[in-house]
Design a protein around this motif. Sequence first.
Motif, mmCIF file in Angstrom:
data_model
loop_
_atom_site.group_PDB
_atom_site.id
_atom_site.type_symbol
_atom_site.label_atom_id
_atom_site.label_comp_id
_atom_site.label_asym_id
_atom_site.label_seq_id
_atom_site.Cartn_x
_atom_site.Cartn_y
_atom_site.Cartn_z
ATOM 1 N N PHE A 43 0.808 -1.222 0.000
ATOM 2 C CA PHE A 43 0.000 0.000 0.000
ATOM 3 C C PHE A 43 0.843 1.274 0.000
ATOM 4 C CE2 PHE A 43 -2.807 -3.068 2.352
ATOM 5 C CZ PHE A 43 -3.625 -3.336 1.259
ATOM 6 N N GLU A 44 2.162 1.137 -0.030
ATOM 7 C CA GLU A 44 3.028 2.313 0.023
ATOM 8 C C GLU A 44 2.803 3.258 -1.149
ATOM 9 O OE1 GLU A 44 7.112 1.184 0.615
ATOM 10 O OE2 GLU A 44 6.716 0.518 2.677
ATOM 11 N N LYS A 45 2.668 2.733 -2.342
ATOM 12 C CA LYS A 45 2.449 3.587 -3.519
ATOM 13 C C LYS A 45 1.145 4.371 -3.375
ATOM 14 C CE LYS A 45 2.100 3.531 -8.526
ATOM 15 N NZ LYS A 45 2.064 2.712 -9.737
ATOM 16 N N ALA A 46 0.086 3.726 -2.916
ATOM 17 C CA ALA A 46 -1.205 4.402 -2.747
ATOM 18 C C ALA A 46 -1.128 5.467 -1.649
ATOM 19 C CB ALA A 46 -2.297 3.390 -2.434
ATOM 20 N N VAL A 47 -0.375 5.185 -0.581
ATOM 21 C CA VAL A 47 -0.211 6.172 0.488
ATOM 22 C C VAL A 47 0.544 7.391 -0.032
ATOM 23 C CG1 VAL A 47 0.963 6.625 2.677
ATOM 24 C CG2 VAL A 47 -0.435 4.574 2.410
ATOM 25 N N LEU A 48 1.590 7.179 -0.800
ATOM 26 C CA LEU A 48 2.336 8.304 -1.365
ATOM 27 C C LEU A 48 1.466 9.116 -2.317
ATOM 28 C CD1 LEU A 48 5.828 6.664 -1.918
ATOM 29 C CD2 LEU A 48 5.128 8.274 -0.104
ATOM 30 N N GLU A 49 0.571 8.453 -3.017
ATOM 31 C CA GLU A 49 -0.386 9.150 -3.880
ATOM 32 C C GLU A 49 -1.333 9.995 -3.031
ATOM 33 O OE1 GLU A 49 -3.337 7.856 -7.473
ATOM 34 O OE2 GLU A 49 -1.769 6.452 -6.905
ATOM 35 N N ALA A 50 -1.750 9.454 -1.903
ATOM 36 C CA ALA A 50 -2.622 10.201 -0.984
ATOM 37 C C ALA A 50 -1.894 11.425 -0.431
ATOM 38 C CB ALA A 50 -3.096 9.297 0.147
ATOM 39 N N VAL A 51 -0.615 11.263 -0.072
ATOM 40 C CA VAL A 51 0.183 12.393 0.410
ATOM 41 C C VAL A 51 0.224 13.484 -0.652
ATOM 42 C CG1 VAL A 51 2.515 13.144 1.043
ATOM 43 C CG2 VAL A 51 1.597 11.010 1.975
ATOM 44 N N ALA A 52 0.505 13.104 -1.883
ATOM 45 C CA ALA A 52 0.641 14.066 -2.974
ATOM 46 C C ALA A 52 -0.681 14.736 -3.341
ATOM 47 C CB ALA A 52 1.228 13.368 -4.207
ATOM 48 N N ASN A 53 -1.793 14.056 -3.091
ATOM 49 C CA ASN A 53 -3.085 14.578 -3.517
ATOM 50 C C ASN A 53 -3.940 15.176 -2.404
ATOM 51 O OD1 ASN A 53 -3.479 13.976 -6.521
ATOM 52 N ND2 ASN A 53 -2.564 12.108 -5.721
ATOM 53 N N CYS A 54 -3.405 15.228 -1.189
ATOM 54 C CA CYS A 54 -4.159 15.832 -0.097
ATOM 55 C C CYS A 54 -4.266 17.339 -0.350
ATOM 56 C CB CYS A 54 -3.479 15.570 1.251
ATOM 57 S SG CYS A 54 -4.325 16.373 2.639
ATOM 58 N N PRO A 55 -5.482 17.869 -0.493
ATOM 59 C CA PRO A 55 -5.632 19.308 -0.799
ATOM 60 C C PRO A 55 -5.076 20.206 0.313
ATOM 61 C CG PRO A 55 -7.720 18.161 -1.085
ATOM 62 C CD PRO A 55 -6.765 17.185 -0.461
ATOM 63 N N GLU A 56 -5.052 19.722 1.530
ATOM 64 C CA GLU A 56 -4.586 20.525 2.657
ATOM 65 C C GLU A 56 -3.143 20.226 3.050
ATOM 66 O OE1 GLU A 56 -6.646 22.818 3.381
ATOM 67 O OE2 GLU A 56 -8.281 21.902 2.262
ATOM 68 N N ARG A 57 -2.512 19.244 2.379
ATOM 69 C CA ARG A 57 -1.150 18.814 2.713
ATOM 70 C C ARG A 57 -1.052 18.396 4.171
ATOM 71 N NH1 ARG A 57 -0.768 17.937 -2.071
ATOM 72 N NH2 ARG A 57 0.021 19.434 -3.542
ATOM 73 N N ALA A 58 -2.084 17.687 4.636
ATOM 74 C CA ALA A 58 -2.166 17.274 6.036
ATOM 75 C C ALA A 58 -1.576 15.886 6.290
ATOM 76 C CB ALA A 58 -3.625 17.309 6.492
ATOM 77 N N ILE A 59 -1.122 15.205 5.244
ATOM 78 C CA ILE A 59 -0.603 13.850 5.383
ATOM 79 C C ILE A 59 0.896 13.851 5.161
ATOM 80 C CG2 ILE A 59 -0.769 11.465 4.589
ATOM 81 C CD1 ILE A 59 -3.501 12.226 3.372
ATOM 82 N N THR A 60 1.616 13.178 6.047
ATOM 83 C CA THR A 60 3.053 13.014 5.861
ATOM 84 C C THR A 60 3.412 11.546 5.984
ATOM 85 O OG1 THR A 60 3.456 13.456 8.194
ATOM 86 C CG2 THR A 60 3.683 15.318 6.694
ATOM 87 N N ALA A 61 4.402 11.139 5.212
ATOM 88 C CA ALA A 61 4.873 9.750 5.244
ATOM 89 C C ALA A 61 6.395 9.769 5.363
ATOM 90 C CB ALA A 61 4.440 9.005 3.993
ATOM 91 N N SER A 62 6.899 8.779 6.114
ATOM 92 C CA SER A 62 8.359 8.666 6.242
ATOM 93 C C SER A 62 8.752 7.207 6.370
ATOM 94 C CB SER A 62 8.859 9.439 7.448
ATOM 95 O OG SER A 62 8.237 8.982 8.613
#
Length: 62
Positions: A43-62
């Motif tokens: 699910f890492e690719k989908a999570v990174l897509e979610a990070v990139a597409n969050c309109p508020e930039r509220a998601i971070t991944a590390s």
Amino acid sequence: MKVTVDADGCCGHSTCCTLCPEVFTLSEDGYAVVEVDEVPAEFEKAVLEAVANCPERAITAS
């Protein structure tokens, strides 16, 4: 990979839930929450897509 949602930044657009429902859900108040401690590799690719597409930039991944 770890992922977090900034509760103060999330406005409840739910884009992340659409892109990766295996990792993100909505709280009773309609804001995104992370349901896993560690993101499974598949699910890492989908999570990174979610990070990139969050309109508020509220998601971070590390």
